[in-house]
Design an enzyme around this catalytic site. Structure first.
Site, PDB file in Angstrom:
ATOM      1  N   ASP A  95     -20.730  27.419  16.565  1.00  0.00           N
ATOM      2  CA  ASP A  95     -19.453  28.065  16.226  1.00  0.00           C
ATOM      3  C   ASP A  95     -18.619  27.272  15.226  1.00  0.00           C
ATOM      4  O   ASP A  95     -17.409  27.435  15.148  1.00  0.00           O
ATOM      5  CB  ASP A  95     -18.645  28.270  17.503  1.00  0.00           C
ATOM      6  CG  ASP A  95     -18.328  26.952  18.223  1.00  0.00           C
ATOM      7  OD1 ASP A  95     -18.598  25.889  17.647  1.00  0.00           O
ATOM      8  OD2 ASP A  95     -17.806  27.008  19.346  1.00  0.00           O
ATOM      9  N   GLU A 117     -27.799  29.214  19.713  1.00  0.00           N
ATOM     10  CA  GLU A 117     -26.613  29.260  20.589  1.00  0.00           C
ATOM     11  C   GLU A 117     -25.739  30.473  20.245  1.00  0.00           C
ATOM     12  O   GLU A 117     -24.523  30.397  20.046  1.00  0.00           O
ATOM     13  CB  GLU A 117     -25.800  27.959  20.523  1.00  0.00           C
ATOM     14  CG  GLU A 117     -24.963  27.698  21.761  1.00  0.00           C
ATOM     15  CD  GLU A 117     -24.069  26.470  21.650  1.00  0.00           C
ATOM     16  OE1 GLU A 117     -23.067  26.496  20.907  1.00  0.00           O
ATOM     17  OE2 GLU A 117     -24.388  25.457  22.307  1.00  0.00           O
ATOM     18  N   GLU A 131     -13.205  28.742  16.549  1.00  0.00           N
ATOM     19  CA  GLU A 131     -14.635  28.842  16.861  1.00  0.00           C
ATOM     20  C   GLU A 131     -15.060  30.212  17.391  1.00  0.00           C
ATOM     21  O   GLU A 131     -16.173  30.666  17.125  1.00  0.00           O
ATOM     22  CB  GLU A 131     -15.032  27.750  17.859  1.00  0.00           C
ATOM     23  CG  GLU A 131     -15.034  26.336  17.281  1.00  0.00           C
ATOM     24  CD  GLU A 131     -13.681  25.649  17.329  1.00  0.00           C
ATOM     25  OE1 GLU A 131     -12.690  26.289  17.753  1.00  0.00           O
ATOM     26  OE2 GLU A 131     -13.591  24.476  16.934  1.00  0.00           O
ATOM     27  N   HIS A 212     -10.663  17.246  21.933  1.00  0.00           N
ATOM     28  CA  HIS A 212     -10.480  17.372  20.481  1.00  0.00           C
ATOM     29  C   HIS A 212     -10.104  18.769  19.999  1.00  0.00           C
ATOM     30  O   HIS A 212      -9.966  18.990  18.792  1.00  0.00           O
ATOM     31  CB  HIS A 212     -11.769  16.953  19.759  1.00  0.00           C
ATOM     32  CG  HIS A 212     -12.922  17.878  20.034  1.00  0.00           C
ATOM     33  ND1 HIS A 212     -13.063  19.073  19.398  1.00  0.00           N
ATOM     34  CD2 HIS A 212     -13.955  17.791  20.893  1.00  0.00           C
ATOM     35  CE1 HIS A 212     -14.158  19.676  19.841  1.00  0.00           C
ATOM     36  NE2 HIS A 212     -14.711  18.918  20.763  1.00  0.00           N
ATOM     37  N   ARG A 214      -8.642  22.171  18.586  1.00  0.00           N
ATOM     38  CA  ARG A 214      -7.486  22.444  17.723  1.00  0.00           C
ATOM     39  C   ARG A 214      -6.362  23.172  18.449  1.00  0.00           C
ATOM     40  O   ARG A 214      -5.185  22.949  18.165  1.00  0.00           O
ATOM     41  CB  ARG A 214      -7.914  23.307  16.525  1.00  0.00           C
ATOM     42  CG  ARG A 214      -8.481  22.487  15.409  1.00  0.00           C
ATOM     43  CD  ARG A 214      -9.287  23.325  14.442  1.00  0.00           C
ATOM     44  NE  ARG A 214     -10.172  22.429  13.730  1.00  0.00           N
ATOM     45  CZ  ARG A 214      -9.928  21.953  12.516  1.00  0.00           C
ATOM     46  NH1 ARG A 214      -8.867  22.328  11.870  1.00  0.00           N
ATOM     47  NH2 ARG A 214     -10.770  21.119  11.958  1.00  0.00           N
ATOM     48  N   HIS A 244     -11.963  11.115  19.480  1.00  0.00           N
ATOM     49  CA  HIS A 244     -12.511  11.845  18.332  1.00  0.00           C
ATOM     50  C   HIS A 244     -11.863  11.361  17.034  1.00  0.00           C
ATOM     51  O   HIS A 244     -10.693  10.956  17.038  1.00  0.00           O
ATOM     52  CB  HIS A 244     -12.221  13.339  18.553  1.00  0.00           C
ATOM     53  CG  HIS A 244     -12.982  14.260  17.659  1.00  0.00           C
ATOM     54  ND1 HIS A 244     -12.663  14.457  16.335  1.00  0.00           N
ATOM     55  CD2 HIS A 244     -14.049  15.047  17.900  1.00  0.00           C
ATOM     56  CE1 HIS A 244     -13.504  15.333  15.807  1.00  0.00           C
ATOM     57  NE2 HIS A 244     -14.366  15.708  16.737  1.00  0.00           N
TER      58      HIS A 244
HETATM   59  C1  UD1 Z   1     -15.218  20.420  14.489  1.00  0.00           C
HETATM   60  C2  UD1 Z   1     -15.545  21.878  14.796  1.00  0.00           C
HETATM   61  C3  UD1 Z   1     -15.468  22.143  16.282  1.00  0.00           C
HETATM   62  C4  UD1 Z   1     -16.331  21.177  17.055  1.00  0.00           C
HETATM   63  C5  UD1 Z   1     -15.914  19.781  16.689  1.00  0.00           C
HETATM   64  C6  UD1 Z   1     -16.835  18.817  17.411  1.00  0.00           C
HETATM   65  C7  UD1 Z   1     -14.892  23.597  13.188  1.00  0.00           C
HETATM   66  C8  UD1 Z   1     -13.843  24.544  12.782  1.00  0.00           C
HETATM   67  N1  UD1 Z   1     -14.564  22.769  14.172  1.00  0.00           N
HETATM   68  O1  UD1 Z   1     -13.850  20.191  14.733  1.00  0.00           O
HETATM   69  O2  UD1 Z   1     -15.934  23.445  16.542  1.00  0.00           O
HETATM   70  O3  UD1 Z   1     -16.099  21.376  18.448  1.00  0.00           O
HETATM   71  O4  UD1 Z   1     -16.048  19.597  15.288  1.00  0.00           O
HETATM   72  O5  UD1 Z   1     -16.486  17.520  17.250  1.00  0.00           O
HETATM   73  O6  UD1 Z   1     -15.965  23.574  12.625  1.00  0.00           O
HETATM   74  N2  UD1 Z   1     -13.577  13.027  10.918  1.00  0.00           N
HETATM   75  C9  UD1 Z   1     -14.048  11.826  10.423  1.00  0.00           C
HETATM   76  N3  UD1 Z   1     -15.369  11.494  10.618  1.00  0.00           N
HETATM   77  C10 UD1 Z   1     -16.221  12.271  11.315  1.00  0.00           C
HETATM   78  C11 UD1 Z   1     -15.749  13.483  11.826  1.00  0.00           C
HETATM   79  C12 UD1 Z   1     -14.428  13.856  11.616  1.00  0.00           C
HETATM   80  O7  UD1 Z   1     -13.302  11.079   9.821  1.00  0.00           O
HETATM   81  O8  UD1 Z   1     -17.401  11.909  11.473  1.00  0.00           O
HETATM   82  C13 UD1 Z   1     -12.162  13.410  10.693  1.00  0.00           C
HETATM   83  C14 UD1 Z   1     -11.898  13.766   9.219  1.00  0.00           C
HETATM   84  O9  UD1 Z   1     -10.600  13.393   8.897  1.00  0.00           O
HETATM   85  C15 UD1 Z   1     -12.010  15.306   9.256  1.00  0.00           C
HETATM   86  C16 UD1 Z   1     -11.358  15.590  10.590  1.00  0.00           C
HETATM   87  O10 UD1 Z   1     -11.860  14.579  11.465  1.00  0.00           O
HETATM   88  O11 UD1 Z   1     -11.331  15.909   8.169  1.00  0.00           O
HETATM   89  C17 UD1 Z   1     -11.613  16.948  11.166  1.00  0.00           C
HETATM   90  O12 UD1 Z   1     -12.984  17.299  11.174  1.00  0.00           O
HETATM   91  P1  UD1 Z   1     -13.386  18.859  11.263  1.00  0.00           P
HETATM   92  O13 UD1 Z   1     -14.857  18.952  11.258  1.00  0.00           O
HETATM   93  O14 UD1 Z   1     -12.631  19.633  10.232  1.00  0.00           O
HETATM   94  O15 UD1 Z   1     -12.783  19.336  12.640  1.00  0.00           O
HETATM   95  P2  UD1 Z   1     -13.088  18.921  14.134  1.00  0.00           P
HETATM   96  O16 UD1 Z   1     -11.769  18.891  14.814  1.00  0.00           O
HETATM   97  O17 UD1 Z   1     -13.941  17.730  14.191  1.00  0.00           O
HETATM   98  N1  UDP Z   2     -20.619  13.076  22.502  1.00  0.00           N
HETATM   99  C1  UDP Z   2     -21.055  11.863  21.966  1.00  0.00           C
HETATM  100  N2  UDP Z   2     -20.163  10.828  21.874  1.00  0.00           N
HETATM  101  C2  UDP Z   2     -18.874  10.945  22.276  1.00  0.00           C
HETATM  102  C3  UDP Z   2     -18.434  12.188  22.802  1.00  0.00           C
HETATM  103  C4  UDP Z   2     -19.339  13.235  22.884  1.00  0.00           C
HETATM  104  O1  UDP Z   2     -22.219  11.729  21.609  1.00  0.00           O
HETATM  105  O2  UDP Z   2     -18.115   9.958  22.156  1.00  0.00           O
HETATM  106  C5  UDP Z   2     -21.589  14.191  22.567  1.00  0.00           C
HETATM  107  C6  UDP Z   2     -21.692  14.933  23.874  1.00  0.00           C
HETATM  108  O3  UDP Z   2     -22.660  14.356  24.721  1.00  0.00           O
HETATM  109  C7  UDP Z   2     -22.075  16.347  23.442  1.00  0.00           C
HETATM  110  C8  UDP Z   2     -21.465  16.469  22.062  1.00  0.00           C
HETATM  111  O4  UDP Z   2     -21.147  15.155  21.635  1.00  0.00           O
HETATM  112  O5  UDP Z   2     -23.480  16.494  23.290  1.00  0.00           O
HETATM  113  C9  UDP Z   2     -20.235  17.322  22.112  1.00  0.00           C
HETATM  114  O6  UDP Z   2     -19.545  17.205  20.926  1.00  0.00           O
HETATM  115  P1  UDP Z   2     -18.021  17.576  20.757  1.00  0.00           P
HETATM  116  O7  UDP Z   2     -17.309  17.373  22.058  1.00  0.00           O
HETATM  117  O8  UDP Z   2     -17.553  16.821  19.568  1.00  0.00           O
HETATM  118  O9  UDP Z   2     -18.077  19.108  20.344  1.00  0.00           O
HETATM  119  P2  UDP Z   2     -18.162  20.501  21.111  1.00  0.00           P
HETATM  120  O10 UDP Z   2     -19.318  20.446  22.035  1.00  0.00           O
HETATM  121  O11 UDP Z   2     -16.853  20.700  21.804  1.00  0.00           O
HETATM  122  O12 UDP Z   2     -18.337  21.484  20.017  1.00  0.00           O
END
Ligand code: UD1
Ligand code: UDP
Length: 390
Positions: A95, A117, A131, A212, A214, A244
């Protein structure tokens, strides 16, 4: 047949990595991987763990990215990759913005798309946001719908979508079993993980937290942190929260919880250490999708800090409870599990409503044109009760 898997975030990578390996192992299928890099740091550790070298890397992440900026960058960068790679099928997962943009990009090029999924629903476009929309729209664009559970498949059937549906189990359980087997089969690795967490007090019960979403930004996170501070006031618990990398999460969490006794705020963990901590925890407090699926499989009670979930199976099984984002409700739900042994025992039953570790095999079979036996959670439960399942 050339299969191009496109993914970019941590959860997608964890759930797609075992599938990429299964595609690589299937004669007749050629695996190509394109990572969008939506999560640069959190993605790369998963690629390293599963030894996946992407064929294409779009590297789209920017700090504090906007949804429209991100979707625009993925669409623009993936299009020439589709032209160059000439895949017969594209696979997307779940998603995320990466999944939505990649499905749309392939659809525009008339390349059949498989959605891994598929079919999870809240039918509330506001939660999870964005999502729920991403997943619904991606499902409409895809010709192959890999529903993890019968509930998800029923949702898809009720929507009369055009894609062919297979009930496969969730690939996250494949990934989890691989991680557990890796840890249990390597004493040195296990010892080094124990060493990494030697700061934990073995006499206190561990509450593992992730958050994490939104829709929880702002007031939701303030309430979550207030609840954590109250829980941490107990002397018999210790909280570990891998925070996160999203700045909208990091800022309030560190502002409100830094320096509190019994609270360890740590950077996001790589997958193996995170699985290690899940297994070591007493209970898990989370708003994550994947963690809701993994923890029941490890027999860990989960309190979900959301009002609705697209994963109702473990709630129905009685091992997951939705506790919303009200501080009183979260704190009292945690206290109830800590103080009521019978309640805890009821929640801590090991259940596998989301998969049996064979999801990737079923998806590969479907891609190769065979008709896989669907995942049946009741049968998975029987096997487990008779001690023959994992
Ligand atoms: C995203 C997904 C969400 C998923 C989540 C899992 C969308 C809309 N959202 O949200 O569905 O549950 O990931 O974690 O696709 N950042 C870093 N390094 C990283 C990752 C993130 O610096 O490795 C920071 C950056 O500033 C980035 C911000 O996090 O711009 C947000 O990342 P983004 O992928 O836009 O949104 P998530 O909240 O992570
Ligand atoms: N996870 C990880 N390290 C962490 C937190 C979560 O490897 O510090 C793993 C967790 O086991 C799961 C996945 O990340 O498999 C879930 O990711 P996240 O919570 O970012 O996203 P969501 O599942 O909500 O989309």
């Amino acid at each position: 047949m050339r299969i191009l898997s496109v993914f970019g975030t941590r959860p997608e990578a964890i759930k797609m990595a075992p599938l990429v390996k299964a595609i690589e192992a299937e004669s007749g299928l050629t695996s190509l991987v394109c990572v969008t890099g939506q999560h640069r740091a959190m993605l790369d550790q998963v690629l390293a763990l599963f030894q996946i070298t992407p064929d294409y890397d779009l590297d789209v992440m920017v700090p504090n990215q906007t949804l429209n900026g991100l979707v625009g960058r993925v669409l623009a960068a993936l299009d020439p990759v589709l032209e160059a790679a000439q895949p017969d099928r594209v696979l997307v997962h779940g998603d995320t913005s990466t999944a939505l943009a990649a499905a749309l990009c392939a659809f525009h090029r008339r390349i059949p798309v498989g959605h891994v999924e598929a079919g999870l629903r809240t039918y509330d476009l506001a939660q999870p946001w964005p999502e729920e929309m991403n997943r619904q729209v991606a499902d409409r664009l895809c010709g192959l719908l890999f529903a993890p559970t019968p509930v998800a498949a029923d949702n898809l059937r009720a929507e009369r979508l055009s894609g062919r549906i297979h009930v496969t189990g969730n690939t996250v359980i494949d990934a989890l079993f691989l991680a557990v087997a890796r840890m249990d089969g390597d004493a040195a690795l296990h010892a080094s993980l124990e060493q990494d967490f030697s700061f934990l007090d073995p006499t206190r019960r561990l509450v593992l937290v992730t958050g994490h979403r939104r829709e929880n930004f702002g007031g939701g996170f303030i309430a979550i942190c207030e609840a954590l501070a109250r829980i941490a006031a107990r002397s018999d618990v210790e909280i570990v929260y891998p925070v996160h990398l999203n700045p909208n999460v990091r800022e309030p969490v560190h502002r409100l919880l830094d320096g509190l006794p019994n609270v360890h705020l740590i950077p996001p963990l790589d997958y193996l250490p995170f699985v290690y901590l899940m297994r070591r925890s007493h209970l898990v407090l989370t708003d994550s999708g994947g963690v809701q699926e993994e923890a029941p499989s490890l027999g860990k009670p989960v309190l979900v800090m959301r009002d609705v979930t697209e994963r109702p199976e473990a709630v129905a099984a009685g091992t997951v409870e939705l506790v919303g984002t009200n501080a009183d409700r979260i704190a009292s739900a945690v206290a109830a599990l800590l103080d009521d042994g019978e309640r805890y025992a009821h929640f801590a039953r090991r259940t596998n409503p989301y998969g049996d570790g064979q999801a990737c095999g079923r998806i590969v079979a479907a891609l190769a044109g065979r008709d896989p036996e669907p995942f049946d959670p009741l049968r998975a439960r029987e096997l487990q009760e008779w001690g023959t399942g994992r």
